[in-house]
Design an enzyme around this catalytic site. Structure first.
Site, PDB file in Angstrom:
ATOM      1  N   GLY A   1       0.799  -1.223   0.000  1.00 19.83           N
ATOM      2  CA  GLY A   1       0.000   0.000   0.000  1.00 19.83           C
ATOM      3  C   GLY A   1       0.826   1.265   0.000  1.00 19.83           C
TER       4      GLY A   1
ATOM      5  CE1 TYR B   1      -9.807   0.949   8.118  1.00 20.33           C
ATOM      6  CE2 TYR B   1     -10.235   1.977  10.247  1.00 20.33           C
ATOM      7  CZ  TYR B   1      -9.364   1.671   9.214  1.00 20.33           C
ATOM      8  OH  TYR B   1      -8.047   2.074   9.286  1.00 20.33           O
TER       9      TYR B   1
ATOM     10  N   GLY C   1       2.162   4.448   3.791  1.00 17.34           N
ATOM     11  CA  GLY C   1       2.960   3.484   3.045  1.00 17.34           C
ATOM     12  C   GLY C   1       4.037   4.139   2.220  1.00 17.34           C
TER      13      GLY C   1
ATOM     14  CB  SER D   1      -1.097   7.969  -1.286  1.00 16.56           C
ATOM     15  OG  SER D   1      -2.150   7.142  -0.831  1.00 16.56           O
ATOM     16  N   GLY D   2       0.253   8.261   1.318  1.00 16.63           N
ATOM     17  CA  GLY D   2       0.091   8.210   2.758  1.00 16.63           C
ATOM     18  C   GLY D   2       1.219   7.555   3.531  1.00 16.63           C
TER      19      GLY D   2
END
Length: 282
Positions: free
Chosen positions: A13, A154, A19, A16-17
């Site tokens: 992952g 989630y 990761g 973006s972000g």
């Protein structure tokens, strides 16, 4: 590509972000970083960040929901590099909804990415982590400790990951593999945008839950605007786990996350948690 003496970490992952930031930070720290993502056509931001940091990343395709893709990626790393010293399970997908309005298939989809995806990658990697005395790191969420309104699916997936890894940790340790859960709070990433919902439309379609969802949405947007960590700040915790002599089972990425999860872990009857999260929906 020949084998390398550098320690090898595979991160999922990374488009973006957290990761992306963790991949760059690991490479800066000297790790041979295999940065994976479901669609390598979305790797432009990753390549740009690596170039700006002056590091090289080994970018590969890996879809955590596809066992064949996972096996191919892990086998490719071993064939090309000869070792795997750490895995960071970071890939995930958010979901906003509530039981009466969600379909069971929507909940299954959330579980496939956030829970079974972690298991696919971890299972494929464990024989190689045993060989290296490596580290299995999973980015969960404070939502893996504290259930949150309109995040039932989630949080259920993240709770499942937390329970699975907490149970696995002592077993893996007998064979030299450390297991760690990294728990961020709000992080200013594309994660929220990637949930892919129209908030106003969701509120309009929420029926008897519309008022509670409206309050929740306003509170959540305000939190992300005012109190979110940067991805780089959250990724610092991942790097610390990669390099610590004796990494802990559970690591939070901020003081807020430590306080929030601490409320749950010291809350024997659940009243403190409901006293907090109840204010989010009214």
């Amino acid at each position: 590509m020949s084998s390398t003496p550098s320690k090898v970490v595979l991160i999922t992952g990374t488009s973006s972000g957290i990761g992306l930031a963790a991949a760059v930070a690991a490479a800066q720290a000297g790790w041979h970083t295999v940065a994976t993502l479901r669609d390598t056509g979305r790797a432009d931001a990753l390549r740009k960040a690596a170039a700006e940091a002056g590091v090289e990343l080994d970018i590969r395709q890996l879809d955590v929901t596809d066992e064949v893709s996972v096996a191919s990626a892990v086998d490719g790393v071993i064939a090309d590099l000869g070792r795997l010293d750490a895995v960071v399970n970071n890939a995930g997908a958010g979901h906003v909804g509530t039981l009466e309005n969600d379909t069971v298939d929507e909940v299954r989809t959330v579980m496939e990415t956030n829970f079974f995806g972690v298991l696919h990658v971890s299972k494929a990697a464990l024989p190689h982590l045993r060989a290296s005395g490596g580290r299995l790191i999973t980015v969960t969420s404070v939502g893996g400790v504290v259930g949150q309104p309109f995040n039932e699916a989630y949080c259920a997936a993240k709770f499942a990951v937390e329970g699975y890894m907490e149970s696995l940790a002592p077993v893996a340790a007998t064979l030299g593999v450390s297991v760690t859960l990294v728990e961020p709070g709000a992080v200013a990433t594309e994660f929220v945008n990637n949930i892919g919902i129209d908030v106003e439309a969701e509120i309009a379609a929420a029926g008897p839950y519309a008022d509670a969802l409206h309050h929740y949405a306003n509170r959540t947007v305000a939190q992300f605007l005012s109190g979110a960590q940067t991805p780089a700040e959250a990724a610092e915790a991942v790097l610390e786990v990669l390099t610590a002599d004796h990494p802990a089972l559970r690591v939070q990425t901020s003081d807020w996350a430590r306080g929030f999860t601490g409320t749950k872990l010291a809350d024997l009857d659940g009243s403190a948690v409901l006293g907090t999260t109840g204010t989010w929906v009214r």
